[in-house]
Design an enzyme around this catalytic site. Sequence first.
Site, PDB file in Angstrom:
ATOM      1  N   THR A   1     -11.632 -18.393  18.446  1.00  0.00           N
ATOM      2  CA  THR A   1     -11.448 -19.759  17.935  1.00  0.00           C
ATOM      3  C   THR A   1     -11.194 -19.785  16.424  1.00  0.00           C
ATOM      4  OG1 THR A   1     -12.579 -20.772  19.791  1.00  0.00           O
ATOM      5  CG2 THR A   1     -12.564 -22.031  17.756  1.00  0.00           C
TER       6      THR A   1
ATOM      7  N   GLU B   1     -19.887 -17.205  21.647  1.00  0.00           N
ATOM      8  CA  GLU B   1     -19.228 -16.317  22.602  1.00  0.00           C
ATOM      9  C   GLU B   1     -19.598 -14.869  22.254  1.00  0.00           C
ATOM     10  OE1 GLU B   1     -14.846 -15.935  22.309  1.00  0.00           O
ATOM     11  OE2 GLU B   1     -14.829 -16.139  24.478  1.00  0.00           O
TER      12      GLU B   1
ATOM     13  N   GLY C   1      -6.989 -15.657  21.644  1.00  0.00           N
ATOM     14  CA  GLY C   1      -7.966 -14.880  20.877  1.00  0.00           C
ATOM     15  C   GLY C   1      -9.133 -15.755  20.475  1.00  0.00           C
TER      16      GLY C   1
ATOM     17  N   GLU D   1      -4.998 -20.410  23.194  1.00  0.00           N
ATOM     18  CA  GLU D   1      -5.976 -20.184  24.264  1.00  0.00           C
ATOM     19  C   GLU D   1      -7.120 -19.420  23.621  1.00  0.00           C
ATOM     20  OE1 GLU D   1      -8.225 -18.714  26.610  1.00  0.00           O
ATOM     21  OE2 GLU D   1      -6.661 -17.421  27.441  1.00  0.00           O
TER      22      GLU D   1
HETATM   23  P1  NAD Z   1      -8.974 -12.300  16.914  1.00  0.00           P
HETATM   24  O1  NAD Z   1      -8.805 -13.667  17.459  1.00  0.00           O
HETATM   25  O2  NAD Z   1      -9.217 -12.208  15.454  1.00  0.00           O
HETATM   26  O3  NAD Z   1      -7.668 -11.424  17.245  1.00  0.00           O
HETATM   27  C1  NAD Z   1      -6.760 -11.726  18.263  1.00  0.00           C
HETATM   28  C2  NAD Z   1      -5.355 -11.410  17.790  1.00  0.00           C
HETATM   29  O4  NAD Z   1      -5.050 -12.156  16.611  1.00  0.00           O
HETATM   30  C3  NAD Z   1      -5.125  -9.960  17.412  1.00  0.00           C
HETATM   31  O5  NAD Z   1      -3.826  -9.599  17.786  1.00  0.00           O
HETATM   32  C4  NAD Z   1      -5.272  -9.979  15.889  1.00  0.00           C
HETATM   33  O6  NAD Z   1      -4.628  -8.905  15.254  1.00  0.00           O
HETATM   34  C5  NAD Z   1      -4.619 -11.294  15.547  1.00  0.00           C
HETATM   35  N1  NAD Z   1      -5.025 -11.895  14.284  1.00  0.00           N
HETATM   36  C6  NAD Z   1      -6.177 -11.704  13.593  1.00  0.00           C
HETATM   37  N2  NAD Z   1      -6.196 -12.482  12.495  1.00  0.00           N
HETATM   38  C7  NAD Z   1      -5.045 -13.193  12.497  1.00  0.00           C
HETATM   39  C8  NAD Z   1      -4.486 -14.188  11.644  1.00  0.00           C
HETATM   40  N3  NAD Z   1      -5.117 -14.625  10.563  1.00  0.00           N
HETATM   41  N4  NAD Z   1      -3.282 -14.720  11.960  1.00  0.00           N
HETATM   42  C9  NAD Z   1      -2.629 -14.326  13.061  1.00  0.00           C
HETATM   43  N5  NAD Z   1      -3.096 -13.376  13.906  1.00  0.00           N
HETATM   44  C10 NAD Z   1      -4.296 -12.821  13.631  1.00  0.00           C
HETATM   45  O7  NAD Z   1     -10.103 -11.600  17.767  1.00  0.00           O
HETATM   46  P2  NAD Z   1     -10.885 -10.211  17.507  1.00  0.00           P
HETATM   47  O8  NAD Z   1     -11.229 -10.083  16.065  1.00  0.00           O
HETATM   48  O9  NAD Z   1     -10.106  -9.112  18.136  1.00  0.00           O
HETATM   49  O10 NAD Z   1     -12.197 -10.428  18.385  1.00  0.00           O
HETATM   50  C11 NAD Z   1     -13.255 -11.198  17.862  1.00  0.00           C
HETATM   51  C12 NAD Z   1     -13.839 -12.094  18.932  1.00  0.00           C
HETATM   52  O11 NAD Z   1     -12.851 -12.976  19.441  1.00  0.00           O
HETATM   53  C13 NAD Z   1     -14.354 -11.410  20.183  1.00  0.00           C
HETATM   54  O12 NAD Z   1     -15.611 -10.872  20.026  1.00  0.00           O
HETATM   55  C14 NAD Z   1     -14.339 -12.541  21.173  1.00  0.00           C
HETATM   56  O13 NAD Z   1     -15.489 -13.331  21.032  1.00  0.00           O
HETATM   57  C15 NAD Z   1     -13.135 -13.341  20.775  1.00  0.00           C
HETATM   58  N6  NAD Z   1     -11.967 -13.028  21.630  1.00  0.00           N
HETATM   59  C16 NAD Z   1     -11.573 -13.957  22.527  1.00  0.00           C
HETATM   60  C17 NAD Z   1     -10.514 -13.669  23.359  1.00  0.00           C
HETATM   61  C18 NAD Z   1     -10.029 -14.656  24.377  1.00  0.00           C
HETATM   62  O14 NAD Z   1      -9.341 -14.281  25.320  1.00  0.00           O
HETATM   63  N7  NAD Z   1     -10.311 -15.931  24.224  1.00  0.00           N
HETATM   64  C19 NAD Z   1      -9.870 -12.442  23.303  1.00  0.00           C
HETATM   65  C20 NAD Z   1     -10.290 -11.511  22.353  1.00  0.00           C
HETATM   66  C21 NAD Z   1     -11.329 -11.820  21.526  1.00  0.00           C
END
Ligand code: NAD
Length: 500
Positions: A253, A404, A251, A273
């Site tokens: 950074t 990103e 997800g 990742e």
């Molecule tokens: P995020 O990283 O916040 O969420 C990814 C996952 O983590 C989700 O399942 C979410 O519910 C969970 N999560 C959120 N906060 C958490 C915490 N404190 N502890 C544990 N788990 C937690 O991403 P997002 O808010 O869905 O998207 C935001 C941005 O992230 C996107 O715009 C993009 O730039 C980036 N992103 C990157 C990837 C990747 O493959 N590297 C994938 C999705 C999003």
Amino acid sequence: MNPKDLSRQELERIGFLAERRHGNFIDGAFCESRSGRVLPVIDPASELVVAETPDSDAADVDAAVAAARRALEDSPWSRTRPADRERILFRLSQLIEEHADELSAMETLQSGKLQGVARMIDVGFSAEFVRYMAGWATKLEGSTLQPSIPFPPGARYHSYTQREPVGVVAAVVPWNFPLAIALWKVAPALAAGCTVVLKPAPETPLTALRVAALALEAGLPAGVLNVVCGGGTAGAALCAHPGVDKVSFTGSTPTGRAIGHAAVERLARFTLELGGKSPMIVLPDADPVAAAAGAAMGIFFNQGQVCSASSRLYVHRSLFDTVIHEVARQAEAMRVGSGFDVTSQLGPVVSRRQFDRVMGYLEGAKREGASAVTGGARARDAGCFIQPTVLVNVKPEMTVVREEVFGPVLVAMPFDDVEDVIRQANDTPYGLAASVWSQDLSSVHRIVPRLKAGTVWVNTHNMLDANLPFGGYKQSGFGRDLGRAAVESYTEVKSVCMSV
Ligand code: NAD
């Protein structure tokens, strides 16, 4: 036909009832969350609610981790032979293929992605990857070592290492490739003999729930794979849970950093990742037509919601106009529409939140002086559709060049000097991937080692393989998904030293 009708029609075709309510999957059965709270799953093409899943909290996480712990320590799973794990994973890969229609329709419904992508990548690659990891279950090995321990005089020792499952794994995954990334964590963890609590993204929980039920059908004992739905509250509770031995996250950074902190606090193992801002470098001797096609595919594939998307394009000045003209031509020719429409080439982004985020970057870029060769605005009147966009007149310090975007937005810059473009390519906190386009092998071999990225592609971009480790340098992550590196990361190495 508008996207709303298409989605409704498709829902009926796959027998999936709108507003259907799903539970968590804990200890081999679906169950409501303890609080009864739910989150909507929204089709981003029509913006209709298509399902509801639990908005889980710490109490649900406790129940799932307890089930995973029981299954790890005292269950048929804890006594499986490697060959049994191989057979179960192999059967799961077959079931994924047998349910390809259903799974790919669910994937399009909840994320908006094109059916072709859902079938080929989210389902096809997932099945192949589970099969690949099935093979590792019987091939993990340690080594025999010759110790030189001098005490007591004349003593002899026999030493070896063996790999053991790391324990209960928390897998927290995003919405861009919901099923595939979930299985990137689940399959190697199961191959190694671990048990798992999977938390899908709140936008895209449906395929994770479905695959957990398929895994049970494949022969996985109850409690080995559990799915807890919800958002950051559930994710944070899971990652900080004292019963979790390893966290595997994909997800953003900032979220990854928070998860890493929580894991380090109790010295749990972790793999992260994270995001990227991957450069694509087109040298003066590259084939400009192939490079333009690669750039368009690299940024518009899956609506740009790919962590390794070629979001920064650096083209030698001698080819810049030709390449940009061709990328823009391809962008303009793309048909934007529902993922269920077979003629669509670009679907909606995953959610209204992501739509607003990407539109915010586009507005910011214009304010900072960038200009759009093509795109730059929403597409269609309704739904989360964004035009494929190519931005030029961008400067290295602009937000749209540094952050990103995770949408169909390319920033393109000319360069004159190879040393300078290497410096610019590396001038980012990220280090997930990069690509070099050139016909000159010597130039390529000189540049590849100097790019600070976990993957470097040559004359291609975004090509992943089950066998190739995938992960980031710098703030793009920690550890590797895919390949042998991934399955080994779900093990602990035990050294055995025996006096003989
Ligand atoms: P995020 O990283 O916040 O969420 C990814 C996952 O983590 C989700 O399942 C979410 O519910 C969970 N999560 C959120 N906060 C958490 C915490 N404190 N502890 C544990 N788990 C937690 O991403 P997002 O808010 O869905 O998207 C935001 C941005 O992230 C996107 O715009 C993009 O730039 C980036 N992103 C990157 C990837 C990747 O493959 N590297 C994938 C999705 C999003």
